[in-house]
Design a protein around this motif. Structure first.
Motif, short mmCIF file in Angstrom:
data_model
loop_
_atom_site.label_atom_id
_atom_site.label_comp_id
_atom_site.label_asym_id
_atom_site.label_seq_id
_atom_site.Cartn_x
_atom_site.Cartn_y
_atom_site.Cartn_z
N GLY A 95 30.91 38.98 40.36
CA GLY A 95 32.16 39.50 40.89
C GLY A 95 32.10 41.01 40.97
O GLY A 95 31.21 41.62 40.38
N ILE A 96 33.03 41.62 41.70
CA ILE A 96 33.06 43.07 41.81
C ILE A 96 34.24 43.58 40.99
O ILE A 96 35.38 43.21 41.26
N GLU A 98 36.33 46.95 38.88
CA GLU A 98 36.59 48.37 39.05
C GLU A 98 36.58 49.05 37.68
O GLU A 98 37.15 48.53 36.73
N THR A 124 26.27 49.58 41.37
CA THR A 124 27.39 50.26 42.00
C THR A 124 27.47 49.90 43.47
O THR A 124 26.49 50.06 44.19
N LEU A 128 34.49 56.07 44.70
CA LEU A 128 35.55 56.83 45.36
C LEU A 128 36.23 57.68 44.31
O LEU A 128 36.93 57.15 43.44
N ARG A 131 36.96 56.36 40.73
CA ARG A 131 36.90 54.90 40.65
C ARG A 131 35.53 54.44 41.11
O ARG A 131 35.04 54.83 42.16
N PHE A 133 33.28 50.99 41.87
CA PHE A 133 33.31 49.54 42.04
C PHE A 133 31.93 48.98 41.74
O PHE A 133 30.95 49.38 42.34
N HIS A 135 29.33 45.68 41.02
CA HIS A 135 29.04 44.25 41.09
C HIS A 135 28.38 43.85 39.78
O HIS A 135 27.39 44.44 39.37
N TRP A 136 28.97 42.85 39.12
CA TRP A 136 28.52 42.45 37.79
C TRP A 136 28.09 40.99 37.86
O TRP A 136 28.82 40.16 38.37
N VAL A 139 30.77 38.49 34.93
CA VAL A 139 32.05 39.15 34.71
C VAL A 139 32.69 38.62 33.42
O VAL A 139 32.95 37.43 33.29
N GLU A 142 38.53 41.12 33.65
CA GLU A 142 38.93 41.76 34.90
C GLU A 142 39.81 42.97 34.64
O GLU A 142 40.35 43.57 35.57
N ASN A 143 39.94 43.33 33.36
CA ASN A 143 40.76 44.47 32.99
C ASN A 143 39.96 45.77 33.16
O ASN A 143 38.82 45.85 32.74
N ILE A 144 40.57 46.78 33.80
CA ILE A 144 39.84 48.02 34.08
C ILE A 144 39.38 48.69 32.79
O ILE A 144 38.23 49.12 32.67
N ASP A 147 36.49 46.75 31.05
CA ASP A 147 35.24 46.88 31.80
C ASP A 147 34.65 48.27 31.62
O ASP A 147 33.44 48.43 31.46
#
Lengths: 164, 121
Positions: A95-96, A98, A124, A128, A131, A133, A135-136, A139, A142-144, A147
Motif C-alpha cells: 500500500g502507499i 503518507e 518513495t 511534496l 509530505r 508518499f 510504497h510499503w 503496511v 495507516e496512521n501518519i 508510520d
C-alpha cells in the motif's frame, strides 16, 4: 555562502578523479586539481546544494553513525524481503502510506528519501514539501504519526544533526 | 589461492544468491510497485556484495570498485523512484491485495479543489 558549495564540489570531483586513476603521481595530481577547479568554476557558479552541510566534528561523527545505521537497516530489510519472496504464500500487504519529515534542507530530504528507497520493503513514490508518499510492502498501520515513527525516524534523527 | 581471495569469492557468491532471489521476486510479485520492490531492492545488497567481493579479489582496482558502489547507491534509488512515480502518474492498475493508496486520495482531493476554485469565482 556560495564559496562553501564551490569548495565541496571541487574536492568531490578531485577525489573521484584520484580514485579513477588509482595512483597519486604529480601529473595526476596537477591535472586533476586544474580540471576540478575549472569544472567547479564553470558549472558551480550558482549551485547551493551543499550549503546546508554542517562541517562540525559532531556532524562528521553523526555521518559515520548514519552510515552504520543505514547498513544495518539495508541488511535487515534485504533479509526480510528475501524471506517474503521465497515463502510459498507470498505474505505481502502492499500500500502507499503518507509520512511527514521535519528536515528543512533540500540535500537532507534527498538523502532521507534515497535512504528510504534503498532499504528494501519501502520506497518513495512522491515528495511534496514535507509530505512523503511511500510504497510499503507490508503496511502495518495507516496512521501518519505511527508510520513516520516506523519508517522515517530512525534515519531522521541522524540527518537532523548533519543537515539541520 | 590466498585466503582473501576465498573470502572475496564467498562474498560474491552470497551477493549472487541475493540477485537470484530478486529475480524470483520479479516473477512472483503481483503488480508494478511490488515488482519494483523485489527487483531493484533485493538486488541492492546483491550488487553491493558482488562488487565488494570482486574488490577483495582484485585489490589493485579496489578504488574503482568503491566508486562503482557509491554511484550505484546514488543512481539506484533515483531510477526506481522515477519508475514508480511515472507508473503511479499514468494510473497503472494496482494489485487487488493493495491495502491503502493515500497518494491517489491526495491527488483526487487536489483535483477537486482545482475544479472548484473557478466555480467559486
Amino acid at each position: 555562502m556560495k564559496i562553501k558549495s564551490f569548495i565541496i564540489s571541487i574536492i568531490t570531483l578531485f577525489v573521484i578523479w584520484v580514485l579513477l586513476n588509482h595512483r597519486l603521481t604529480p601529473e595526476v595530481f596537477i591535472s586533476g586539481a586544474v580540471v576540478a577547479f575549472a569544472v567547479g568554476l564553470i558549472f558551480c557558479n550558482s549551485c547551493d546544494i551543499f550549503n546546508d552541510l554542517k562541517l562540525t566534528p559532531k556532524a562528521f561523527f553523526y555521518s559515520f553513525l548514519y552510515i552504520l545505521v543505514f547498513l544495518r537497516e539495508l541488511v535487515k530489510s534485504n533479509f526480510d524481503v528475501a524471506k517474503r519472496v521465497i515463502s510459498p504464500k507470498l505474505p505481502i500487504n502492499p500500500g502507499i502510506v503518507e509520512v511527514k519529515t521535519k528536515l528543512k534542507s533540500k540535500l537532507g530530504r534527498m538523502i532521507l528519501t534515497n535512504s528510504i528507497t534503498l532499504t528494501p520493503g519501502t520506497f518513495t513514490v512522491e515528495l511534496l514539501d514535507d509530505r512523503i508518499f511511500i510504497h510499503w510492502i507490508d503496511v502495518k498501520s495507516e496512521n501518519i504519526e505511527e508510520d513516520t515513527n516506523m519508517i522515517v525516524r530512525k534515519f531522521e534523527k541522524y540527518l537532523e544533526v548533519i543537515y539541520g | 589461492m590466498e585466503t582473501i581471495e576465498i573470502i572475496g569469492a564467498f562474498i560474491t557468491l552470497i551477493g549472487s544468491v541475493f540477485l537470484l532471489l530478486g529475480s524470483i521476486g520479479l516473477i512472483r510479485m503481483p503488480d508494478v510497485f511490488t515488482r519494483i520492490q523485489a527487483g531493484t531492492k533485493a538486488s541492492t545488497l546483491g550488487t553491493l556484495l558482488s562488487l565488494f567481493g570482486l574488490g577483495l579479489i582484485y585489490l589493485d582496482i579496489a578504488g574503482k570498485i568503491f566508486l562503482l558502489i557509491v554511484f550505484i547507491l546514488i543512481t539506484n534509488p533515483v531510477s526506481s523512484h522515477m519508475l514508480a512515480r511515472a507508473a503511479h502518474y499514468i494510473g497503472i492498475k494496482k494489485a487487488d491485495i493493495t491495502v491503502v493508496d493515500k497518494l491517489s486520495t491526495f491527488r483526487k482531493n487536489e483535483q477537486n479543489n482545482e475544479t472548484q476554485k473557478p466555480e467559486a469565482k
